[in-house]
Design an enzyme around this catalytic site. Structure first.
Site, PDB file in Angstrom:
ATOM      1  N   ASN A  73       0.869  -1.181   0.000  1.00 40.27           N
ATOM      2  CA  ASN A  73       0.000   0.000   0.000  1.00 40.27           C
ATOM      3  C   ASN A  73       0.905   1.229   0.000  1.00 40.27           C
ATOM      4  OD1 ASN A  73      -1.792   2.051   0.515  1.00 40.27           O
ATOM      5  ND2 ASN A  73      -2.232   1.436   2.627  1.00 40.27           N
TER       6      ASN A  73
ATOM      7  N   LYS B 150       0.065   4.196  -0.116  1.00 45.78           N
ATOM      8  CA  LYS B 150      -0.609   5.352   0.504  1.00 45.78           C
ATOM      9  C   LYS B 150      -0.470   6.573  -0.412  1.00 45.78           C
ATOM     10  CE  LYS B 150       0.403   3.484   5.029  1.00 45.78           C
ATOM     11  NZ  LYS B 150       0.137   3.653   6.442  1.00 45.78           N
TER      12      LYS B 150
ATOM     13  N   HIS C 159      -9.385   0.597   5.092  1.00 42.67           N
ATOM     14  CA  HIS C 159      -8.102   0.866   5.755  1.00 42.67           C
ATOM     15  C   HIS C 159      -8.359   1.778   6.958  1.00 42.67           C
ATOM     16  CE1 HIS C 159      -4.061   2.295   6.547  1.00 42.67           C
ATOM     17  NE2 HIS C 159      -3.614   1.259   5.852  1.00 42.67           N
TER      18      HIS C 159
ATOM     19  N   GLU D 117      -6.917   4.243   8.042  1.00 38.03           N
ATOM     20  CA  GLU D 117      -6.810   5.684   7.760  1.00 38.03           C
ATOM     21  C   GLU D 117      -8.099   6.193   7.121  1.00 38.03           C
ATOM     22  OE1 GLU D 117      -3.106   5.420   5.614  1.00 38.03           O
ATOM     23  OE2 GLU D 117      -2.093   4.904   7.485  1.00 38.03           O
TER      24      GLU D 117
ATOM     25  N   GLU E 109      -4.990  -5.368  10.767  1.00 40.09           N
ATOM     26  CA  GLU E 109      -4.037  -4.272  10.931  1.00 40.09           C
ATOM     27  C   GLU E 109      -4.340  -3.530  12.229  1.00 40.09           C
ATOM     28  OE1 GLU E 109      -2.146  -3.017   6.985  1.00 40.09           O
ATOM     29  OE2 GLU E 109      -3.942  -1.816   7.236  1.00 40.09           O
TER      30      GLU E 109
ATOM     31  N   GLY F  35       2.487   2.201  10.708  1.00 43.17           N
ATOM     32  CA  GLY F  35       3.383   3.344  10.527  1.00 43.17           C
ATOM     33  C   GLY F  35       4.059   3.806  11.804  1.00 43.17           C
TER      34      GLY F  35
ATOM     35  N   SER G 159       3.700  -2.129  10.404  1.00 48.16           N
ATOM     36  CA  SER G 159       5.152  -2.045  10.571  1.00 48.16           C
ATOM     37  C   SER G 159       5.881  -3.348  10.246  1.00 48.16           C
ATOM     38  CB  SER G 159       5.506  -1.561  11.983  1.00 48.16           C
ATOM     39  OG  SER G 159       5.008  -0.251  12.191  1.00 48.16           O
TER      40      SER G 159
END
Ligand code: PEP
Length: 255
Positions: free
Chosen positions: A9, A11, A95, A97, A167, A173, A212
């Site tokens: 991904n 992003k 996701h 985010e 996730e 991140g 990560s």
């Protein structure tokens, strides 16, 4: 046996020059890793750039999101049909985010999952808890709720043609990876939830870990029995790192 699956991904990163450089390095490396299914998910605007570079490659093209509506008066939206038109085979939905920063609810994610599948795309469904939720002991309840919304909308059988990405939000991140045991426990829980609805689908569906993942920790994660690969963010922007993660998946495939 479930074939391991690794998706990158990107992003909201990259530009024409850096994408070209990344793919020139990455694609030859991935071509040698045949035991693993690989997908890259660039930003929408670069799908057209990646598409010809991926022609003939084993690596597939995916998008990071899609609009829940079909083509029409939805300014700024990108439909499932458009993604198909650009030769995408996969699309990430839900996701964290998107959920946290763009207010996507479980129902909206379930709708996007359904719309993607109806168009022939394979959804990569992200689920996972925040740090506060983990500390409150609600990890399983959160993940179950996120999964249930999709099962309610599309039915458990629909999960067969999807990938589930666990996730934990606190690991995305942050450089803080879930331990293999922590991740395995949630993956087993997810598989168990799917099995309650459909045992055969639970055995078949790939459940990948994201948060990560790096070349240095990928092998320990991928060896766990219910971890079928990874959804990779930061490390997907570094060709050698992403390729090494895919190689780790290929090695664990043989175990
Ligand atoms: C992600 O973006 O889905 C992700 C897992 O990011 P990172 O690998 O950087 O934690």
């Amino acid at each position: 046996m479930r074939v391991k699956f690794v998706a990158g991904n990107w992003k909201m990163n990259g530009n024409l020059a850096s994408n070209e450089a990344l793919l020139q390095l990455l694609l030859p490396a991935l071509a040698e890793i045949t035991a693993v299914e690989t997908v890259i998910c660039p930003p929408y605007v670069y799908l057209s750039q990646a598409r010809p570079l991926l022609r003939g490659a084993k690596t597939a093209l995916g998008a990071q999101d899609l609009c829940q509506y079909g083509n029409g008066a939805y300014t700024g939206g990108v439909s499932a049909a458009m993604l198909k038109d650009l030769a995408c085979s996969h699309v990430i939905v839900g996701h964290s985010e998107r959920r946290a920063l763009f207010g996507e609810t479980d129902d909206l994610v379930a709708e996007k999952f359904a719309v993607a599948q109806q168009a022939g795309l394979i959804p990569i469904l992200c689920v996972g808890e925040t740090l506060a939720e983990r500390e409150a002991g609600t990890t399983e309840a959160v993940v179950a709720r996120q999964l249930q919304a999709v099962i309610k909308r599309s039915g458990a059988a629909a999960l067969r043609n999807s990938v589930i990405a666990y996730e934990p939000v606190w690991a995305i991140g942050t450089g803080k990876t879930a331990t293999p045991q922590e991740a395995q426990a949630v993956h087993a829980f997810i598989r168990g939830r799917v099995a309650n609805a459909d045992r055969a689908v639970a055995d078949a569906v790939r459940i990948v870990y994201g948060g990560s993942v790096k070349a240095a920790n990928a092998g320990q994660l991928f060896v766990m029995p219910d971890i079928d690969g990874g959804l990779i963010g930061g490390a997907a922007l570094v060709a050698e790192e992403f390729a090494a993660i895919c190689r780790a998946a290929a090695q664990k495939q043989a175990v």
